[in-house]
Scaffold this active site. Structure first.
Site, PDB file in Angstrom:
ATOM      1  N   GLU A 273      -1.236  18.719 -15.036  1.00 23.83           N
ATOM      2  CA  GLU A 273      -0.201  17.624 -15.196  1.00 23.83           C
ATOM      3  C   GLU A 273      -0.243  17.328 -16.497  1.00 23.83           C
ATOM      4  O   GLU A 273      -0.941  17.026 -17.109  1.00 23.83           O
ATOM      5  CB  GLU A 273      -0.829  16.476 -14.115  1.00 23.83           C
ATOM      6  CG  GLU A 273      -0.522  16.414 -12.675  1.00 23.83           C
ATOM      7  CD  GLU A 273      -1.200  14.841 -12.085  1.00 23.83           C
ATOM      8  OE1 GLU A 273      -1.319  14.151 -12.798  1.00 23.83           O
ATOM      9  OE2 GLU A 273      -1.606  15.085 -10.839  1.00 23.83           O
ATOM     10  N   GLU A 327       8.544   8.189  -7.938  1.00 20.86           N
ATOM     11  CA  GLU A 327       8.056   7.944  -6.697  1.00 20.86           C
ATOM     12  C   GLU A 327       7.940   6.623  -6.319  1.00 20.86           C
ATOM     13  O   GLU A 327       6.920   6.071  -6.891  1.00 20.86           O
ATOM     14  CB  GLU A 327       6.898   8.899  -6.512  1.00 20.86           C
ATOM     15  CG  GLU A 327       6.961  10.216  -6.472  1.00 20.86           C
ATOM     16  CD  GLU A 327       5.723  11.121  -6.743  1.00 20.86           C
ATOM     17  OE1 GLU A 327       4.958  11.065  -5.673  1.00 20.86           O
ATOM     18  OE2 GLU A 327       5.291  11.852  -7.765  1.00 20.86           O
ATOM     19  N   LYS A 330       4.299   4.688  -5.137  1.00 17.81           N
ATOM     20  CA  LYS A 330       3.006   5.093  -6.065  1.00 17.81           C
ATOM     21  C   LYS A 330       2.554   3.605  -6.241  1.00 17.81           C
ATOM     22  O   LYS A 330       3.304   2.704  -6.374  1.00 17.81           O
ATOM     23  CB  LYS A 330       3.446   5.712  -7.336  1.00 17.81           C
ATOM     24  CG  LYS A 330       3.706   7.197  -7.061  1.00 17.81           C
ATOM     25  CD  LYS A 330       2.209   7.796  -7.854  1.00 17.81           C
ATOM     26  CE  LYS A 330       2.325   9.144  -7.330  1.00 17.81           C
ATOM     27  NZ  LYS A 330       1.106  10.017  -8.486  1.00 17.81           N
ATOM     28  N   GLU A 336       3.552   4.005 -13.058  1.00 17.67           N
ATOM     29  CA  GLU A 336       3.127   5.149 -11.810  1.00 17.67           C
ATOM     30  C   GLU A 336       4.511   5.556 -11.207  1.00 17.67           C
ATOM     31  O   GLU A 336       4.621   6.743 -10.759  1.00 17.67           O
ATOM     32  CB  GLU A 336       2.252   4.734 -11.262  1.00 17.67           C
ATOM     33  CG  GLU A 336       0.929   4.530 -11.583  1.00 17.67           C
ATOM     34  CD  GLU A 336       0.158   6.002 -11.912  1.00 17.67           C
ATOM     35  OE1 GLU A 336       0.484   6.977 -11.024  1.00 17.67           O
ATOM     36  OE2 GLU A 336      -0.537   6.353 -13.008  1.00 17.67           O
TER      37      GLU A 336
END
Ligand SMILES: *[C@@H]1O[C@H](CO)[C@@H](O)[C@H](O)[C@H]1NC(C)=O
Ligand SMILES: *[C@@H]1O[C@H](CO)[C@@H](O)[C@H](O)[C@H]1NC(C)=O
Length: 384
Positions: A273, A327, A330, A336
């Protein structure tokens, strides 16, 4: 002896043909770094997997990483050119130390889809040693070895790699890179057996690397240019004189050093990542659309050059961006929810272009050279 015209023509043709083949293998020797994308799904508004195939293909990426083995995703990506790293979710680790359970897991989560879906690796647990669920720490290595044994029993051990992803926080020291070391409480007990496994099987050590975190925590001491791959004066590692122009390389070399400190020198690194959020809370300095765009653009250009890192020049690197989508479910700081390259509706959060992936520089030159050789061969054979 003087060669007849036909004889000399066919010799020239042969030389050109040989050049054609060697130009091909020469290109492969220095393999370009590759770019993948994390397909995270902690959201309630993402497009259907069939649409995601189209989105991933539209940006020339052919490697993706999942955090599970979602049957719908794995089925939908059958017979596409996209390969997958899939994962054992953290909560499933405990049961997989048992060989029978691991073998069943491989049958139900891998064999059911492979090889129609190109599964190239299994990530056994995500950032386990970077969280405080210490009960899970002893579960990782046994699960890795029993999953590997299951793959071995199906003859797939050379097709599908087994590893686990690590948070950069498991390093107790990372700067300068030559001081890189794993946190003492986990180094010998948990990390060393994993390194021994990776060294024996040839699978890479997987690290999640976010220069953004280092910048956000110290925006006054860490230069933004250094974390964003922008022109800067560089930072010297005084113990060996190596000069670093970006934190990404410095972080990777710190991991190489930490691995070497435990006695291993032949384990490759895969960046499982990396990314930069396009929005964040007030105290998340640097989380802007502009910085996210610069980070991804410059990281991509850096990888295209395939220069490796100062410690390991010329070693190509597999890098998986985080992440495909923003997203919305999250938890944690606002950032995030904002790592995505795409909004859930399929539009780009900012513009970027990875199209050179499909025709990288070396690849393009190889094609031009190959075409020239082919034309030359035909002209010679036809006595033009
Ligand atoms: C790494 O070195 C060890 C010990 O020499 C060897 O057994 C192993 O096969 C090597 N692994 C790789 C991936 O080259
Ligand atoms: C890396 O590649 C460059 C150019 O191809 C070459 O000059 C250099 O010697 C290589 N370095 C290593 C450590 O292999």
């Amino acid at each position: 002896m003087r060669m007849g015209k036909t004889e000399s023509s066919s010799k020239i043709a042969l030389v050109l043909l040989l050049l054609f083949f060697f130009s091909g293998s020469g290109y492969r020797v220095r393999a370009a770094s590759s770019l993948g994308i994390n397909y995270g799904k902690v959201a309630d508004n993402l497009p259907a997997p069939a649409e995601v195939v189209r989105i991933i293909q539209s940006i020339s990426i052919s490697k993706a990483k999942l955090y599970d083995t979602d049957p719908l995703v794995l089925k939908t990506f059958r017979n596409t050119d996209i390969s997958f790293l899939v994962a054992v979710p953290n909560e499933d680790l405990g049961s997989l130390s048992e060989q029978t359970a691991a073998t069943t897991w491989v049958q139900q989560n891998i064999l059911l889809y492979y090889p129609d879906t190109q599964i190239i690796g299994i990530v056994v647990g995500n950032e386990i040693f970077g969280n405080d669920q210490t009960a899970q720490w002893p579960q990782v290595f046994p699960a890795m070895t029993s999953i590997y044994a299951a793959l071995l029993s199906f003859g797939l051990q050379d097709k599908i790699m087994v590893s686990t992803t690590h948070s950069f926080a498991i390093l107790s020291s990372s700067f300068p890179p030559s001081t890189g070391a794993f946190t003492e409480s986990i180094a010998n007990t948990y990390i060393k057996p994993i390194l021994s496994f990776l060294s024996a099987t040839g699978a890479p050590f997987m690290i999640n690397a976010y220069p953004f975190f280092a910048y956000k925590d110290n925006p006054t001491t860490v230069s933004l240019g250094y974390v964003l791959f922008e022109p800067n004066d560089g930072v010297v590692d005084s113990s060996n004189g190596l000069l670093y122009y970006n934190m990404f390389d410095a972080q990777i070399d710190a991991v190489y050093w930490a691995i070497a400190r435990l006695g291993y020198n032949n384990i490759s690194i895969l960046v499982s990542e990396t990314g930069w959020p396009s929005a964040g809370d007030k105290d998340e300095v640097g989380a802007t659309v502009e910085n996210a765009q610069i980070y991804h653009t410059n990281l991509f250009q850096h990888l295209l050059k395939s220069t490796g890192t100062p410690l390991k020049p010329n070693i190509s690197l597999d890098v998986y961006l985080f992440a495909l989508f923003n997203e919305d479910q999250k938890t944690g700081p606002t950032s995030e929810k904002h790592y995505g390259l795409f909004q859930p509706d399929g539009s780009k959060v900012y513009s970027f272009d990875f199209s050179q992936l499909s025709t990288g520089f070396s690849h393009r030159w190889h094609l031009i050279f190959a075409a020239t050789c082919m034309i030359g061969t035909w002209m010679t054979l036809l006595n033009l």
